[in-house]
Design a protein around this motif. Structure first.
Motif, PDB file in Angstrom:
ATOM      1  N   ASN A 124      37.572  32.427  46.555  1.00 51.85           N
ATOM      2  CA  ASN A 124      38.539  31.329  46.439  1.00 51.85           C
ATOM      3  C   ASN A 124      39.946  31.744  46.871  1.00 51.85           C
ATOM      4  O   ASN A 124      40.721  30.941  47.388  1.00 51.85           O
ATOM      5  N   GLU A 167      36.232  40.050  35.326  1.00 51.05           N
ATOM      6  CA  GLU A 167      35.292  39.291  34.490  1.00 51.05           C
ATOM      7  C   GLU A 167      33.908  39.203  35.131  1.00 51.05           C
ATOM      8  O   GLU A 167      32.975  38.702  34.524  1.00 51.05           O
ATOM      9  N   ARG A 168      33.794  39.657  36.357  1.00 54.23           N
ATOM     10  CA  ARG A 168      32.474  39.624  37.015  1.00 54.23           C
ATOM     11  C   ARG A 168      31.704  40.885  36.609  1.00 54.23           C
ATOM     12  O   ARG A 168      32.054  41.987  37.000  1.00 54.23           O
ATOM     13  N   ALA A 173      46.070  37.634  39.928  1.00 58.61           N
ATOM     14  CA  ALA A 173      45.101  36.589  39.536  1.00 58.61           C
ATOM     15  C   ALA A 173      43.694  36.942  40.017  1.00 58.61           C
ATOM     16  O   ALA A 173      42.714  36.765  39.274  1.00 58.61           O
ATOM     17  N   ALA A 174      43.587  37.446  41.239  1.00 61.12           N
ATOM     18  CA  ALA A 174      42.257  37.809  41.769  1.00 61.12           C
ATOM     19  C   ALA A 174      41.669  38.972  40.962  1.00 61.12           C
ATOM     20  O   ALA A 174      40.459  39.022  40.718  1.00 61.12           O
ATOM     21  N   THR A 175      42.528  39.902  40.531  1.00 62.02           N
ATOM     22  CA  THR A 175      42.033  41.029  39.720  1.00 62.02           C
ATOM     23  C   THR A 175      41.528  40.508  38.376  1.00 62.02           C
ATOM     24  O   THR A 175      40.461  40.908  37.906  1.00 62.02           O
ATOM     25  N   SER A 176      42.304  39.598  37.765  1.00 64.07           N
ATOM     26  CA  SER A 176      41.886  39.042  36.459  1.00 64.07           C
ATOM     27  C   SER A 176      40.528  38.373  36.586  1.00 64.07           C
ATOM     28  O   SER A 176      39.690  38.469  35.682  1.00 64.07           O
ATOM     29  N   GLN A 177      40.322  37.698  37.703  1.00 59.37           N
ATOM     30  CA  GLN A 177      39.034  37.031  37.931  1.00 59.37           C
ATOM     31  C   GLN A 177      37.939  38.069  38.165  1.00 59.37           C
ATOM     32  O   GLN A 177      36.849  37.986  37.614  1.00 59.37           O
ATOM     33  N   GLN A 178      38.278  39.081  38.967  1.00 56.29           N
ATOM     34  CA  GLN A 178      37.277  40.080  39.354  1.00 56.29           C
ATOM     35  C   GLN A 178      36.778  40.902  38.165  1.00 56.29           C
ATOM     36  O   GLN A 178      35.588  41.203  38.088  1.00 56.29           O
ATOM     37  N   GLN A 216      41.647  42.919  46.441  1.00 57.00           N
ATOM     38  CA  GLN A 216      41.095  41.943  45.489  1.00 57.00           C
ATOM     39  C   GLN A 216      41.123  40.514  46.029  1.00 57.00           C
ATOM     40  O   GLN A 216      40.173  39.754  45.836  1.00 57.00           O
ATOM     41  N   ARG A 229      38.951  46.559  31.156  1.00 57.31           N
ATOM     42  CA  ARG A 229      39.218  45.433  32.064  1.00 57.31           C
ATOM     43  C   ARG A 229      40.678  45.011  31.927  1.00 57.31           C
ATOM     44  O   ARG A 229      41.372  44.756  32.921  1.00 57.31           O
ATOM     45  N   GLU A 235      37.655  38.100  46.554  1.00 63.60           N
ATOM     46  CA  GLU A 235      37.387  36.928  45.716  1.00 63.60           C
ATOM     47  C   GLU A 235      37.478  35.687  46.612  1.00 63.60           C
ATOM     48  O   GLU A 235      38.577  35.329  47.073  1.00 63.60           O
TER      49      GLU A 235
END
Ligand SMILES: Cc1cc2nc3c(=O)[nH]c(=O)nc-3n(C[C@H](O)[C@H](O)[C@H](O)COP(=O)(O)O)c2cc1C
Length: 384
Positions: free
Chosen positions: A330, A212-213, A205-210, A324, A268, A328
């Motif tokens: 959160n 997108e940055r 989940a943290a990778t998926s968020q990262q 990751q 990505r 991130e």
């Protein structure tokens, strides 16, 4: 070739890259890690401070660092007085805005340096100089002659980050004790533990968020050495083979990929898919915690982490730092609670026994690129 056929071919190879197919075809992958000589600047350094001291710095350079930026600098004030610092242009402002990972990497570098120095018959006194992680000068080191302490220095050259090829077995308690060498601040979570399950899922989940940055991807793009020419030029950063993109896929990206591709949607997506595959095969996780999170504590934690890392190959254990979650905010904020740890996690390591233990692939900068010798009167230094 018609445009649509060309597009189809490019897509196919991108799919191969994304899916990680062809893992066996790894011959002829990029420039080798070890250079024929010890690199640019070595001979000059030998003439200034002697072979043993030059070797100590060379061994230290095999320490791990985030994105393989090798953030360290060494200023030789006199043959026995060295200042260790970090280079601003090798900081990772996006994933590591507080220079936390930089300090852990410096810690690993210091550990290699002090251990190699002992093996060459020097005791090392270290003193922290910096008040904050952005000070260019971090520590001073003073070498004093001492008895030689036996240490297999080859361990530093053979240590490497593993990303694939883990078995699913639990780590034997005796091997875990060997790894941590009786030190505190290491927790092992076997694959079937609730903590390992959280680490697996949260890392994805943290990778998926990262990914997108935008700034994170741009920063990563600056540190990927797609072409052999760039790899040879910089000898730092991540090469395709360091990212486990090998065989035909490796050949393709080395010849046709550039910075812009890191920003593409496909890349990505491939990153998240690769992380999913990685966490699926792990034997579990080792978390390195620290009582405090100040500058000195982080350097000490990096040293402790490296002491463990250097022992891993002796037991065929692979180590894969996956940062990751801690990068991130959160996810980082809830990590200690989710892992039921009282102390702050500083390194999250996917670990397991390896099917094979391939040689290291990540490159190292020549000594010239991170070592400066202040002018001092020539003096006799012990040689061999
Ligand atoms: C503080 C720290 C954080 C790291 N985080 C990651 C990570 O999130 N993902 C990863 O694949 N490797 C990570 N690494 C491993 C580095 O990428 C690796 O050390 C570097 O590329 C050099 O390769 P080597 O360890 O094989 O010499 C980390 C290393 C350090 C010291």
């Amino acid at each position: 070739m018609s445009l649509s056929r060309r597009k189809f071919l490019i897509r196919s190879v991108q799919c191969i890259v994304a899916c990680g197919i062809l893992p066996g075809l790894s011959a002829c992958d990029g420039p080798g890690r070890l250079q024929e000589s010890k690199g640019r600047g070595y001979d000059d350094l030998v003439s200034r401070i002697g072979r043993e001291r030059a070797d100590i710095i060379w061994y230290a350079s095999f320490a791990p660092s985030s994105h393989n930026v090798q953030p360290w600098t060494v200023t030789i004030k006199s043959p026995d007085k060295w200042i260790i610092g970090s280079a601003e242009d090798r900081w990772l402002n996006e994933i590591d805005p507080k220079n936390r990972e930089m300090l852990l990497s410096i810690g690993a570098f210091i550990e290699n340096m002090v251990t190699a120095a002992r093996a060459y018959g020097f005791q090392v006194k270290t003193r922290v100089l910096a008040r904050n992680p952005f000070d260019p000068e971090l520590l001073s080191l003073e070498l004093q002659n001492d008895e030689r302490a036996e240490y297999p220095l080859q361990r530093m050259i053979e240590r490497r980050t593993m990303r694939t090829g883990f078995k699913n077995e639990d780590i034997d308690p005796e091997d875990f004790s060997f790894l941590v060498g009786g030190e505190e601040g290491f927790s092992y979570f076997p694959p079937l533990s609730t903590q390992a399950a959280w680490l697996d899922e949260a890392t994805i989940a943290a990778t998926s968020q990262q990914v997108e940055r935008e700034n994170v991807q741009e920063e990563l793009a600056r540190w990927i050495r797609w072409s052999d020419a760039d790899a040879r030029k910089f000898r730092n950063g991540l090469t395709p083979e360091a990212m486990d993109i090998t065989g035909l896929a490796g050949w393709y990206v080395r010849n046709f990929y550039g910075s812009d591709d890191v920003l593409a949607k496909d890349f990505r997506k491939a990153t998240v898919e690769r992380v999913k595959k990685q966490v699926a095969e792990s034997a579990g996780w080792i978390i390195v915690t620290a009582e405090k999170s100040g500058l000195t504590a982080l350097i000490e934690t990096g040293r402790r982490f490296e002491r463990m890392f250097l022992r891993a190959k002796d037991r065929s254990i692979g180590i894969h730092p996956m940062s990751q979650i801690l990068e991130e905010k959160n996810f980082a904020e809830k990590a200690a609670a989710m892992l039921m740890l009282e102390k702050q996690p500083q390194l999250l390591l996917r670990v397991g026994y390896m099917r094979d233990y391939p040689s290291p692939v990540s490159l190292r900068m020549p000594l010239d690129d991170f070592t400066r010798v202040s002018i001092f009167p020539s003096m006799s230094v012990r040689t061999e």
